[in-house]
Design an enzyme around this catalytic site. Structure first.
Site, PDB file in Angstrom:
ATOM      1  CB  SER A 188      -0.938  -0.032   1.214  1.00  0.00           C
ATOM      2  OG  SER A 188      -1.939   0.929   1.083  1.00  0.00           O
ATOM      3  CG  ASP A 465      -5.881  -3.077  -4.072  1.00  0.00           C
ATOM      4  OD1 ASP A 465      -6.673  -2.449  -3.352  1.00  0.00           O
ATOM      5  OD2 ASP A 465      -4.640  -3.034  -3.929  1.00  0.00           O
TER       6      ASP A 465
END
Ligand SMILES: *[C@@H]1O[C@H](CO)[C@@H](O)[C@H](O)[C@H]1NC(C)=O
Ligand SMILES: *[C@@H]1O[C@H](CO)[C@@H](O)[C@H](O)[C@H]1NC(C)=O
Ligand SMILES: *[C@@H]1O[C@H](CO)[C@@H](O)[C@H](O)[C@H]1NC(C)=O
Ligand SMILES: *[C@@H]1O[C@H](CO)[C@@H](O)[C@H](O)[C@H]1NC(C)=O
Ligand SMILES: *[C@@H]1O[C@H](CO)[C@@H](O)[C@H](O)[C@H]1NC(C)=O
Ligand SMILES: *[C@@H]1O[C@H](CO)[C@@H](O)[C@H](O)[C@H]1NC(C)=O
Ligand SMILES: *[C@@H]1O[C@H](CO)[C@@H](O)[C@H](O)[C@H]1NC(C)=O
Ligand SMILES: *[C@@H]1O[C@H](CO)[C@@H](O)[C@H](O)[C@H]1NC(C)=O
Ligand SMILES: *[C@@H]1O[C@H](CO)[C@@H](O)[C@H](O)[C@H]1NC(C)=O
Length: 544
Positions: A188, A465
């Protein structure tokens, strides 16, 4: 053999980059929650002691934004595991990103770092980011004291660590970056971060694995909802869109119905319509928290969707609200579908009330204390315990990623309310930090954004995602070839950095880890082994 294990299950990793504008109660309660270790495992907090390492507060003396400059040092925390280390092996550094480092310890115990360490005789490290966990360079979090919180300063900390560390108990070994290959891993924000490490400090970092690396900073991140709309269960997606549209119609065109609407959700105490609609986006936003590892998987998305999609009223208490629901749907412009949509709206309202609202009220919060984004009193708090300030400061100044209700990828309707504007999402920027303009994303994107590329820099991503649209694996870049030097792996069905989690050998089954995750992890081991062979084969100074 392998066929037997063909998996049906596609699942996720917990994301720490906030999935939506976090209301105050959640900012606050994050300080109290400590994540329980999975199952009956030995808690990794007990397994790995925390150590301190002293780094300069201010690495960058030629930029005015850091004035007044500092020549002092402060401690950042780290943990390490030398169980598998053998001389010649790499140092594998998991960068903690925007969270307390101890939340990352399971990856040392049985996740990706553990897997890589075993395969390479490596030494695994978890390194905390400045201004998170216990690694604070300042005595309080006043706006002035937050000036040293930039990605650049933190990248310099991590590099300073690699160039100077002496591991306790291993003093006889020289394991600095000039003597051992250093490989960074992050997911991330930390995924983008390790990509920048490799590119900015190639002499220190021999390689990097960027998982769900959000390297393209964007102030307006409306695309967050697109992968959810595309890959989520379609009945749930369509109902969320339609009912959100009806509620937006009430807010924008039939405002006299708003009190009744809020009351149906037991949120009559919330004054502002955008706060109300932000609370209603909880269900859909839980998509990001799905994980293939049952120990950390969040079931909220699944529960939200099965409740919403059910065409009978699941909760007896709500049968009496049927006429109200039909009136509201009519007021929202869907009169001809009022009867068929009413049970869905009621199930949504009941699910919210019982699972998201009632527990908060029982914990002693008022609706606005918990669910509102507005509270000047709260935002003025800046003592050292107000650690909720760190990530918002980073996104208000440099990263952005405000999730706006605007994209109409599917069915011509956004998945969250149109009340979710940039103005609303940046409330905390104005009230907590006095920042009135958009984040300076060019300070991040100058490192390459979508197109960041460097030898021995790998990109790993999840197909579904919500963060993929701001990574190098975003749709327009998906055809860039994958090579051993710059591997690119898209994990089918995955959400946020699903390759980071792992299981003990005694926990694996045919379904777990799911085949796409297992394959990605095997490939990661393979390319890291190949990279390390390059390090061994050639005098590594010649490689940079
Ligand atoms: C690390 O340093 C902090 C102060 O910066 C101190 O409070 C803490 O006790 C130290 N921890 C260890 C393990 O030495
Ligand atoms: C500050 O110094 C660094 C390293 O010497 C250099 O790359 C950078 O361009 C300088 N920045 C400014 C604003 O002068
Ligand atoms: C915050 O810390 C600074 C030193 O960094 C200090 O001058 C200031 O008084 C502190 N603020 C408060 C409210 O204690
Ligand atoms: C480790 O090696 C580097 C150069 O190879 C040297 O500069 C450094 O002082 C050494 N560190 C220790 C603790 O001996
Ligand atoms: C929300 O749940 C509480 C507790 O079960 C209940 O008393 C209340 O009536 C519910 N709200 C609505 C609108 O039904
Ligand atoms: C509805 O939500 C509740 C609470 O999250 C959950 O226990 C239940 O399984 C969900 N699904 C259905 C179909 O009721
Ligand atoms: C407002 O609600 C009323 C009652 O359902 C409805 O007749 C009217 O069309 C709605 N107005 C708009 C602008 O949707
Ligand atoms: C605002 O925040 C303060 C401090 O946390 C709290 O005491 C107060 O109740 C909050 N006010 C509202 C209206 O939520
Ligand atoms: C599985 O393996 C781990 C690590 O070796 C161990 O700590 C754990 O107790 C084992 N669990 C069971 C149920 O045997």
């Amino acid at each position: 053999m392998e066929l037997k294990c063909l998996s049906l299950l596609l699942a996720s990793v917990t994301g720490y980059v906030a999935a939506r504008s976090l209301p105050i109660g959640e900012l606050e309660s994050r300080l109290l929650l400590s994540k329980a270790p999975s199952g009956g495992d030995v808690s990794p907090v007990k397994l790995y002691p925390a150590y301190n390492f002293s780094v300069p507060i201010d690495h960058i003396h030629n930029e005015t934004r850091y004035e007044p400059h500092s020549d002092d040092f402060f401690n950042i925390r780290y943990w390490f595991d030398a169980t598998y280390y053998k001389p010649g092996g790499p140092v594998l550094v998991l960068c903690g990103g925007e969270d307390t480092g101890d939340d990352r310890l399971p990856y040392l115990q049985k996740g990706i770092i553990n897997q890589l360490a075993k395969a390479t005789n490596g030494l695994g490290v978890v390194l905390e980011h400045r201004y998170y966990g216990e690694s604070f360079p300042v005595p309080n979090l006043s706006v002035e004291n937050l000036r040293f919180l930039t990605t650049d300063q933190s990248l310099a900390d991590t590099t300073y660590f690699a160039n100077n560390i002496v591991f306790p108990g291993l003093e006889h070994l020289n394991l600095t970056a000039s003597n051992a290959p250093y490989i960074a891993y992050g997911g991330s924000y930390a995924g983008a971060y390790v990509a920048f490490l490799r590119k900015l400090y190639p002499d220190t970092w021999f390689g990097a694995i960027s998982s769900s690396g959000v390297s393209e900073a964007q102030w307006d991140y409306r695309e967050y909802l697109d992968p959810i709309a595309q890959f989520g269960p379609q009945p749930c997606i369509e109902l969320t869109q339609t009912l959100t549209h009806a509620m937006d119609n009430i807010i924008f065109h039939n405002h006299s119905y708003v009190p009744e609407l809020k009351a149906l959700f037991n949120l009559q105490g919330l004054k502002y319509d955008d706060d109300f609609m932000n609370a209603l986006s909880y269900g859909i936003s839980y998509w990001q928290d799905r994980n293939w590892d049952p120990a950390v998987n969040d079931l909220d998305f699944h529960n939200y969707c099965t409740n919403l999609s059910s065409s009978t009223i699941k909760y007896p208490h709500y049968v009496s609200h049927k006429a109200t629901a039909e009136d509201l749907i009519s007021a929202g412009g869907y009169g001809e579908k009022a009867v068929s949509l009413a049970p869905h709206l009621l199930n949504w309202a009941a699910w919210m009330n019982y699972t998201q609202i009632q527990p908060i009220l029982e914990a002693g919060y008022t609706e606005s204390q918990y669910f509102s984004l507005r509270n000047e009193t709260f935002y003025k708090l800046d003592d050292i315990t107000q650690t909720w300030r760190s990530w918002p400061y980073q996104y208000c100044t440099q990263w952005g990623f405000l999730q706006v209700g605007a994209n109409v990828l599917k069915n011509g309707l956004p998945l969250i309310s149109r009340t979710q504007t940039l103005e609303y999402g940046s409330t905390i920027c104005r009230e907590a930090f006095g920042i009135m303009k958009p984040a300076q994303t060019e300070q991040i994107n100058k490192y390459g954004g979508f197109k960041i590329s460097y030898p021995r820099l790998a990109q790993i991503g999840g197909q579904a995602d919500p963060w993929r649209p701001v990574t190098p694996l975003a749709d327009p870049y998906l055809n860039t070839p994958s090579t051993l030097n710059e591997p690119r792996i898209l994990i089918e069905g995955a959400v946020h950095h699903w390759d980071e989690n792992g299981l003990f050998p005694n926990e694996t089954t045919c379904e777990l880890p799911p085949l796409p995750v297992k394959k990605a992890q095997e490939q990661e081991v393979k390319f890291v082994v190949a990279w390390l062979k390059e390090y061994a084969d050639v005098a590594h100074t010649e490689l940079h």
